[in-house]
Design a protein around this motif. Structure first.
Motif, PDB file in Angstrom:
ATOM      1  N   GLN A 171       2.368   5.830   0.055  1.00 38.84           N
ATOM      2  CA  GLN A 171       2.681   4.517  -0.499  1.00 38.84           C
ATOM      3  C   GLN A 171       3.708   3.844   0.399  1.00 38.84           C
ATOM      4  O   GLN A 171       4.800   4.363   0.623  1.00 38.84           O
ATOM      5  CB  GLN A 171       3.220   4.599  -1.924  1.00 38.84           C
ATOM      6  N   ILE A 172       3.367   2.667   0.899  1.00 34.21           N
ATOM      7  CA  ILE A 172       4.209   1.950   1.851  1.00 34.21           C
ATOM      8  C   ILE A 172       4.918   0.797   1.156  1.00 34.21           C
ATOM      9  O   ILE A 172       4.290  -0.010   0.453  1.00 34.21           O
ATOM     10  CB  ILE A 172       3.366   1.414   3.019  1.00 34.21           C
ATOM     11  N   VAL A 173       6.237   0.718   1.347  1.00 34.40           N
ATOM     12  CA  VAL A 173       7.026  -0.396   0.827  1.00 34.40           C
ATOM     13  C   VAL A 173       7.809  -0.996   1.988  1.00 34.40           C
ATOM     14  O   VAL A 173       7.994  -0.377   3.032  1.00 34.40           O
ATOM     15  CB  VAL A 173       7.984   0.054  -0.300  1.00 34.40           C
ATOM     16  N   GLN A 200       4.543  -4.499  -8.844  1.00 37.89           N
ATOM     17  CA  GLN A 200       3.267  -3.880  -8.486  1.00 37.89           C
ATOM     18  C   GLN A 200       3.470  -2.585  -7.708  1.00 37.89           C
ATOM     19  O   GLN A 200       2.710  -1.636  -7.872  1.00 37.89           O
ATOM     20  CB  GLN A 200       2.420  -4.867  -7.675  1.00 37.89           C
ATOM     21  N   ASP A 201       4.501  -2.532  -6.861  1.00 39.40           N
ATOM     22  CA  ASP A 201       4.837  -1.279  -6.185  1.00 39.40           C
ATOM     23  C   ASP A 201       5.179  -0.204  -7.216  1.00 39.40           C
ATOM     24  O   ASP A 201       4.740   0.949  -7.107  1.00 39.40           O
ATOM     25  CB  ASP A 201       6.049  -1.471  -5.263  1.00 39.40           C
ATOM     26  N   GLY A 210      -0.483  -0.020   0.046  1.00 40.51           N
ATOM     27  CA  GLY A 210       0.721  -0.842   0.051  1.00 40.51           C
ATOM     28  C   GLY A 210       0.374  -2.306  -0.150  1.00 40.51           C
ATOM     29  O   GLY A 210      -0.797  -2.702  -0.077  1.00 40.51           O
ATOM     30  N   ARG A 211       1.408  -3.100  -0.414  1.00 37.82           N
ATOM     31  CA  ARG A 211       1.198  -4.529  -0.591  1.00 37.82           C
ATOM     32  C   ARG A 211       0.686  -5.164   0.704  1.00 37.82           C
ATOM     33  O   ARG A 211       0.939  -4.678   1.797  1.00 37.82           O
ATOM     34  CB  ARG A 211       2.517  -5.218  -0.991  1.00 37.82           C
ATOM     35  N   SER A 212      -0.019  -6.275   0.559  1.00 43.46           N
ATOM     36  CA  SER A 212      -0.425  -7.046   1.719  1.00 43.46           C
ATOM     37  C   SER A 212       0.817  -7.479   2.494  1.00 43.46           C
ATOM     38  O   SER A 212       1.843  -7.826   1.910  1.00 43.46           O
ATOM     39  CB  SER A 212      -1.222  -8.284   1.280  1.00 43.46           C
ATOM     40  N   ASN A 213       0.733  -7.433   3.799  1.00 39.14           N
ATOM     41  CA  ASN A 213       1.819  -7.851   4.689  1.00 39.14           C
ATOM     42  C   ASN A 213       3.014  -6.911   4.683  1.00 39.14           C
ATOM     43  O   ASN A 213       4.118  -7.299   5.059  1.00 39.14           O
ATOM     44  CB  ASN A 213       2.287  -9.274   4.340  1.00 39.14           C
ATOM     45  N   ASP A 256      -7.709   3.722   4.909  1.00 36.03           N
ATOM     46  CA  ASP A 256      -6.932   2.484   4.770  1.00 36.03           C
ATOM     47  C   ASP A 256      -7.434   1.740   3.538  1.00 36.03           C
ATOM     48  O   ASP A 256      -8.557   1.220   3.521  1.00 36.03           O
ATOM     49  CB  ASP A 256      -7.120   1.645   6.037  1.00 36.03           C
ATOM     50  N   LEU A 257      -6.601   1.703   2.494  1.00 34.71           N
ATOM     51  CA  LEU A 257      -6.976   1.041   1.241  1.00 34.71           C
ATOM     52  C   LEU A 257      -6.607  -0.447   1.284  1.00 34.71           C
ATOM     53  O   LEU A 257      -5.653  -0.828   1.961  1.00 34.71           O
ATOM     54  CB  LEU A 257      -6.265   1.707   0.065  1.00 34.71           C
ATOM     55  N   PRO A 258      -7.344  -1.295   0.566  1.00 34.10           N
ATOM     56  CA  PRO A 258      -7.017  -2.728   0.549  1.00 34.10           C
ATOM     57  C   PRO A 258      -5.595  -2.970   0.053  1.00 34.10           C
ATOM     58  O   PRO A 258      -5.125  -2.308  -0.878  1.00 34.10           O
ATOM     59  CB  PRO A 258      -8.047  -3.303  -0.436  1.00 34.10           C
ATOM     60  N   GLY A 259      -4.908  -3.930   0.682  1.00 36.97           N
ATOM     61  CA  GLY A 259      -3.567  -4.283   0.233  1.00 36.97           C
ATOM     62  C   GLY A 259      -3.605  -4.997  -1.105  1.00 36.97           C
ATOM     63  O   GLY A 259      -4.627  -5.569  -1.498  1.00 36.97           O
ATOM     64  N   TYR A 260      -2.491  -4.968  -1.793  1.00 31.02           N
ATOM     65  CA  TYR A 260      -2.438  -5.614  -3.105  1.00 31.02           C
ATOM     66  C   TYR A 260      -1.264  -6.592  -3.158  1.00 31.02           C
ATOM     67  O   TYR A 260      -0.368  -6.555  -2.312  1.00 31.02           O
ATOM     68  CB  TYR A 260      -2.284  -4.572  -4.217  1.00 31.02           C
TER      69      TYR A 260
END
Length: 205
Positions: free
Chosen positions: A111-113, A122-123, A30-33, A75-79
């Protein structure tokens, strides 16, 4: 799911550094934050296992956690954090794509939104890439406690529209504050993990 044990295995930036074990893995992206670390900690009933930070973009490696001696949470790096230099973002993307393409123990990608906002380009790109790779994402919308009942209905429709999700595809709602959606997400993940043999396996990190 009852969590009897949850432990950090290792961090990795390359295939050679991945844990050498046959257990199934569930990856979170998922995106950072977006609340990814908080979601993971809430799922596992552990404070601080996945590191949360007020500064987005802190997770720069792939982190592996052994759960119940039975499967691995990744846990994958945020984008998508603009202040991270482009060359660093590019290295993260390559790192994540390599993992998703080559890890044969991978069983699911969550996938987290953010439920409060329309999914970003990007999502959308991540979802399209996952589908193109033959990976059906488990889509979770976090921070639903920040929305009123009427806002939820509107925002859920917008998330589905932006991600081109069919009405038949589950969109799971989640709140790390109220723990709403925790059991539903575990139930969904367990159906994906069930086909794998259940006995405990000694893991070598």
């Amino acid at each position: 799911m009852k969590i009897s044990s949850a432990e950090f295995l290792r961090s990795a930036v390359s295939v050679e550094q991945y844990p050498r074990q046959p257990l199934p893995e569930v990856a979170f992206a998922g995106r950072s934050n977006v609340g990814k670390s908080s979601l993971i900690n809430t799922l596992l009933h552990r404070k601080g296992l996945a590191k949360t930070s007020s500064t987005p973009g802190k997770t720069q490696m792939i982190n592996f956690f052994l759960i119940n001696q039975r499967f691995v949470l990744v846990d994958l790096p945020g984008y998508g954090y603009a202040k991270v230099p482009r060359h660093v973002q590019a290295s993260w993307r390559s790192m994540v794509e390599t993992y998703l393409q080559q890890r044969n123990t991978l069983r699911a990608v969550v996938q987290i939104v953010d439920a409060r906002h329309v999914p970003t380009e990007q999502d959308q790109q991540l979802r399209h890439w996952l589908l193109h790779q033959g990976l059906q994402p488990v889509t979770v919308a976090t921070k639903v406690d920040k929305l009123t009942r009427s806002q939820r209905q509107v925002n859920i429709r917008e998330v589905r529209r932006a991600l081109a999700m069919s009405l038949q595809e589950p969109l799971l709602l989640f709140s790390s504050q109220s723990r709403e959606g925790r059991q539903q997400l575990w139930h969904h993940l367990e159906t994906l993990l069930t086909p794998v043999r259940q006995q405990q396996v000694q893991v070598s990190s």
